[in-house]
Structure formats: C-alpha cells, structure tokens
Scaffold this motif. Sequence first.
Motif, short mmCIF file in Angstrom:
data_model
loop_
_atom_site.label_atom_id
_atom_site.label_comp_id
_atom_site.label_asym_id
_atom_site.label_seq_id
_atom_site.Cartn_x
_atom_site.Cartn_y
_atom_site.Cartn_z
N ARG A 1 0.85 -1.19 0.00
CA ARG A 1 0.00 0.00 0.00
C ARG A 1 0.88 1.23 0.00
O ARG A 1 1.91 1.28 0.67
N ALA A 2 0.49 2.24 -0.79
CA ALA A 2 1.29 3.46 -0.92
C ALA A 2 1.63 4.02 0.45
O ALA A 2 0.75 4.24 1.28
N ASP B 1 12.35 2.92 -6.67
CA ASP B 1 11.47 4.07 -6.89
C ASP B 1 12.19 5.23 -7.55
O ASP B 1 11.55 6.03 -8.25
N ARG C 1 7.12 8.20 -14.03
CA ARG C 1 6.07 9.21 -13.97
C ARG C 1 4.82 8.72 -13.25
O ARG C 1 4.07 9.53 -12.70
N ASP C 2 4.57 7.41 -13.27
CA ASP C 2 3.35 6.87 -12.67
C ASP C 2 3.57 6.31 -11.27
O ASP C 2 2.68 5.67 -10.72
N ASN C 3 4.73 6.55 -10.69
CA ASN C 3 5.00 6.02 -9.35
C ASN C 3 4.19 6.80 -8.31
O ASN C 3 4.38 8.01 -8.16
N PRO C 4 3.30 6.13 -7.55
CA PRO C 4 2.44 6.85 -6.61
C PRO C 4 2.99 6.96 -5.19
O PRO C 4 2.31 7.51 -4.32
N HIS C 5 4.18 6.45 -4.93
CA HIS C 5 4.67 6.42 -3.55
C HIS C 5 4.74 7.84 -3.00
O HIS C 5 5.44 8.70 -3.54
N PRO C 6 4.03 8.14 -1.90
CA PRO C 6 4.01 9.51 -1.39
C PRO C 6 5.38 10.00 -0.93
O PRO C 6 5.65 11.20 -0.96
N ALA D 1 7.38 12.00 -3.64
CA ALA D 1 7.09 13.43 -3.72
C ALA D 1 7.79 14.19 -2.60
O ALA D 1 8.29 15.30 -2.81
#
Length: 313
Positions: free
Chosen positions: A83-84, A137, A276-281, A284
């Motif tokens: 889970r992210a 990542d 570009r599609d990596n959602p790991h918070p 950011a």
Amino acid sequence: MDLDSVRTFVVAADAGRFQDAAAELAVTQQAVSKRIAALERALGVRLFTRTPRGAELTIDGQAFLPHARELLRVSERAVASVRAGRRPLRVDVLSSRSAQSGLLRGFHQANPEIDLDVVTLFEIDAAVHAIRSGAIDASFRAVTMPGRPLPDDIASVRVVDEPLDLFTGSGHALANARSVTLDQLVGHRIWMPGLAAGTEWAAYYEDLVAEFGLTIEATGPNFGTDALLDTIADTPALATFMGGLTRLVWPTGYGLRRIPVTDPKPVYPHSLLWHRDNPHPALAALRAHLAAASPGYGAPGTWVPRWALSTRP
C-alpha cells in the motif's frame, strides 16, 4: 481459497448466527449461506451445524477457525506491504560515500519517519530498468548521455552540481597550490581507474578531456577509493579527481592535498530519476526536500557537458 468466504466464516463463527454475520458484513443472509457452503465444498467438510439458537461450529469448524484467522491476518499484512506509503522508498545511489548518498542522508534526517531502502546499481541502463519494473522508486544519475535518451515514462530533475577537486600527494608539482585551473592541469597525469566504457561518468570525462586537452589515464584494475588514495599519496607523478561532496577519510600520514579546480569549475551533474506513474508519497517528499535543500546547479563559471544540461520534469 476465496478470502471473502474465509472472512465470512470467521465473522459467522464469532457472531453465532448467519443473520448477525450478514448484518456485520452488509450482505444478505443468503449471501452468507452461499459463501459458507462454497467454503465447505472447497474444504470437503461441514463447518457449521444449524441449531435453534443459530449456527454452531462443528469439530472441523473449530479446527479450521484459528487457521482462518491467520489467513486473514496474512492477507492484511500482504496488502499493507504494498500500500502506498507503507513500504520503504527504494532509492539507488552510486556509492555510500557519494554526494548522492549525502543528499539521501539529509532527506532521512529531515524525515526520520519515512523508511528507506538504499541500493547501489552500476549502470544507468540497469537503474532505468529497475525504475520501470518497480524494483526501485528512484535513482541518482547524470543524464542524459549522447545517443541514450531516457524513455518517455522516466522523469528526471537536476538536483545538484558537485564540483571536482584535484587530489595529489605531498610530492606532486601542484601540491602547494591553493587552487588550479583546468589549463594548469594540461600535461599532468590524472589517474582514474574504473572509468568503464559506456558509463555516464566515462562519458563525462571523455567530454572534459576533449574540451580542455587533459590527460586522464584509466589503466589498471579499480581496487576502490582507499587503494586509489594510497597510490596517489605515494606517487608524485599522479593526481586524481574526486567529487567535492564525496565523503573521504584517509590517514594523516598520507599528506594528501585536496585542491579546488577553477576557471571554469568542472562540476558533475546529479539528477533524480523516477517513473512518472510512481504513486509512492515519499517520492514526492524526496523531490520536495531536494528542491528546497540542495545547493542547486548551473552556477556561473561552472562546466558540464552539453548533454547534461537537459531535465525532464
């Protein structure tokens, strides 16, 4: 084995009535009965006995219940692991002593609650493949080498320019200089074993040699930084380049000199790469930290290869 059926079994066992289990699961009583029946068929045993008071576990149901609870716990842990934000942020650096590692340490010190996995990959192709496959990542690299653009799904941003320092032993002709220009280095032997062809750092030094007429020798095996400094300390005819942000420790008896290079100052461009599609918070968060904390790039009087000037936000 269907986990919805297992979860329904556990809820029904705890509730003691299919009707109460249906209410807790927000399904119909008929759906509860169907799930239990499907699970009994899969296991080949009866799990419940209907009684006037509700549903009681059979001997087989009692035996299965603790295992059913463990199945659900394992399932929850498996989901949480991907889970992210729940798994560590995996980041590639060239080495533990590098400027990249220092940037990542600064991020960790500012964000100790974020778990990190630090890995070291050799070539940029391996790093890009690992980013695209999800094995890592992000990666710190110099981009982009001539003829090897990044894939469209990989983003990058230049985060810091690391100045090069000249390292010499105490007997070198330039040992007592407070700084040296690139022109003054012409004719001196600069030894850098391990400049493997096709790597981003080899491309960098090829351009440096071509533009300023330097002599860089990459002969001999690469035994690591400690062995390199040991040789430089004992050999007056040789010098080497090291990143100014690279963490180094050497014995006081070596008498090594670390001399800034100027006019222009050659800098090694470090960029952060990610999918570009990596959602790991935490990715950011890392990008925001680097944007705020790093000394930046493109200062007047510095030199980088022309191919290193581009970024891909």
